[in-house]
Write an enzyme that holds these catalytic residues in place. Structure first.
Site, PDB file in Angstrom:
ATOM      1  N   GLY A   1     -22.336  13.843 -42.003  1.00 21.91           N
ATOM      2  CA  GLY A   1     -20.985  13.612 -41.504  1.00 21.91           C
ATOM      3  C   GLY A   1     -20.580  14.428 -40.292  1.00 21.91           C
TER       4      GLY A   1
ATOM      5  N   ASN B   1     -20.515  13.297 -37.274  1.00 17.16           N
ATOM      6  CA  ASN B   1     -19.656  12.408 -36.483  1.00 17.16           C
ATOM      7  C   ASN B   1     -18.268  12.306 -37.107  1.00 17.16           C
ATOM      8  OD1 ASN B   1     -20.998  11.030 -34.058  1.00 17.16           O
ATOM      9  ND2 ASN B   1     -22.593  11.012 -35.620  1.00 17.16           N
TER      10      ASN B   1
ATOM     11  N   ASN C   1     -19.319   0.961 -34.721  1.00 13.68           N
ATOM     12  CA  ASN C   1     -20.455   1.748 -35.183  1.00 13.68           C
ATOM     13  C   ASN C   1     -20.953   2.621 -34.036  1.00 13.68           C
ATOM     14  OD1 ASN C   1     -22.710   2.518 -36.895  1.00 13.68           O
ATOM     15  ND2 ASN C   1     -23.990   1.149 -35.662  1.00 13.68           N
TER      16      ASN C   1
ATOM     17  N   HIS D   1     -24.395   4.261 -32.525  1.00 10.43           N
ATOM     18  CA  HIS D   1     -25.860   4.190 -32.621  1.00 10.43           C
ATOM     19  C   HIS D   1     -26.462   5.180 -31.618  1.00 10.43           C
ATOM     20  CE1 HIS D   1     -29.752   2.475 -33.474  1.00 10.43           C
ATOM     21  NE2 HIS D   1     -29.983   2.515 -32.180  1.00 10.43           N
TER      22      HIS D   1
ATOM     23  N   ASP E   1     -26.698  -3.878 -34.974  1.00 11.74           N
ATOM     24  CA  ASP E   1     -26.517  -3.247 -33.654  1.00 11.74           C
ATOM     25  C   ASP E   1     -26.308  -4.272 -32.541  1.00 11.74           C
ATOM     26  OD1 ASP E   1     -26.846  -0.687 -34.768  1.00 11.74           O
ATOM     27  OD2 ASP E   1     -29.016  -0.755 -34.527  1.00 11.74           O
TER      28      ASP E   1
HETATM   29  C1  GRF Z   1     -25.868   9.612 -36.254  1.00 10.57           C
HETATM   30  O1  GRF Z   1     -26.992   9.857 -35.469  1.00 10.57           O
HETATM   31  C2  GRF Z   1     -25.335   8.251 -35.923  1.00 10.57           C
HETATM   32  O2  GRF Z   1     -25.513   7.883 -34.589  1.00 10.57           O
HETATM   33  C3  GRF Z   1     -26.135   7.371 -36.818  1.00 10.57           C
HETATM   34  O3  GRF Z   1     -26.304   8.113 -38.012  1.00 10.57           O
HETATM   35  C4  GRF Z   1     -26.216   9.492 -37.723  1.00 10.57           C
HETATM   36  C5  GRF Z   1     -25.178  10.100 -38.621  1.00 10.57           C
HETATM   37  O4  GRF Z   1     -25.124  11.495 -38.566  1.00 10.57           O
HETATM   38  N1  GRF Z   1     -25.514   6.075 -36.977  1.00 10.57           N
HETATM   39  P1  GRF Z   1     -23.909  12.255 -39.194  1.00 10.57           P
HETATM   40  O5  GRF Z   1     -23.840  11.926 -40.680  1.00 10.57           O
HETATM   41  O6  GRF Z   1     -22.655  11.844 -38.473  1.00 10.57           O
HETATM   42  O7  GRF Z   1     -24.189  13.722 -38.991  1.00 10.57           O
END
Ligand code: GRF
Length: 202
Positions: A12, A14, A108, A110, A151
């Site tokens: 988590g 992000n 999303n 990516h 995607d």
């Molecule tokens: C990130 O690299 C995101 O781009 C991908 O999954 C990963 C999630 O990482 N979709 P986090 O859980 O946010 O650390």
């Protein structure tokens, strides 16, 4: 206020970038009111708790179809009056009934510059391994709308990151997160929330 749900499965980081962005005011056109994980032990749920945001675990039951899970997911989202959904490391592919219920309302992140290194099978470190194997000199991150093609939805924002000669997949993954994902996702989420509030297409 426009309610935003963030769907997660893992660490988590992000999600954390989004929570921080809300705190600092970068994200102000919507509020993160729900964090939903399909994994009960995801650290992202702890991050939600620490930020005072409702966290919900929705595991996929044995034998349950993707559509049945999707139906339960939409129920939870509707019950929380969610109008924008952000996938931030959510490891389940959304079934068509979810996409239909939230058409053009799911984004999303990516970790590559789509259309490179994306689609089925490209997740986690695999994305960066593929980028290094190809020898690209620039990679990055993409925020896109979610449709029925993995995607494959419309691109909303991208940010480039340089690949270094001595990069490992792990190092590259970390730099793409720090330099691109954690900046791009909050910005793109704010813009999406703003546009929904204005009655515009994301
Ligand atoms: C990130 O690299 C995101 O781009 C991908 O999954 C990963 C999630 O990482 N979709 P986090 O859980 O946010 O650390």
């Amino acid at each position: 206020m426009l309610n935003i749900a963030v769907l997660v499965s893992g660490g988590g980081t992000n999600l954390q970038a989004l929570l921080d962005a809300e705190k600092s005011g970068v994200l102000h056109s919507g509020t993160i009111s729900l964090v939903l994980s399909n994994q009960p032990d995801a650290f992202a749920l702890t991050r939600a708790r620490l930020a005072g945001v409702t966290g919900v675990t929705l595991t996929k039951a044995k034998g349950e179809t993707a559509a049945e899970y999707g139906e339960r997911l939409v129920e939870v989202l509707k019950a929380h009056d969610i109008r924008l959904v952000v996938l931030a490391g959510f490891m389940l592919i959304l079934s068509p009934n979810v996409i239909e219920a939230y058409r053009d309302r799911i984004v999303n992140i990516h970790p590559s510059l789509i259309p490179s290194f994306c689609g089925e099978g490209f997740y986690g470190l695999k994305v960066h391994e593929a980028a290094l194997a190809k020898g690209v000199k620039v990679t990055g991150a993409t925020v896109h709308l979610v449709n029925e093609v993995p995607d494959g939805g419309r691109i909303l924002a991208q940010k480039a990151v340089e690949v270094r000669e001595d990069d490992t997949p792990e190092h590259l993954q970390k730099r793409v997160m720090e330099e691109a994902e954690w900046v791009l996702l909050p910005q793109a989420t704010e813009r999406a929330a703003q546009r929904i509030n204005q009655g515009l297409e994301i």
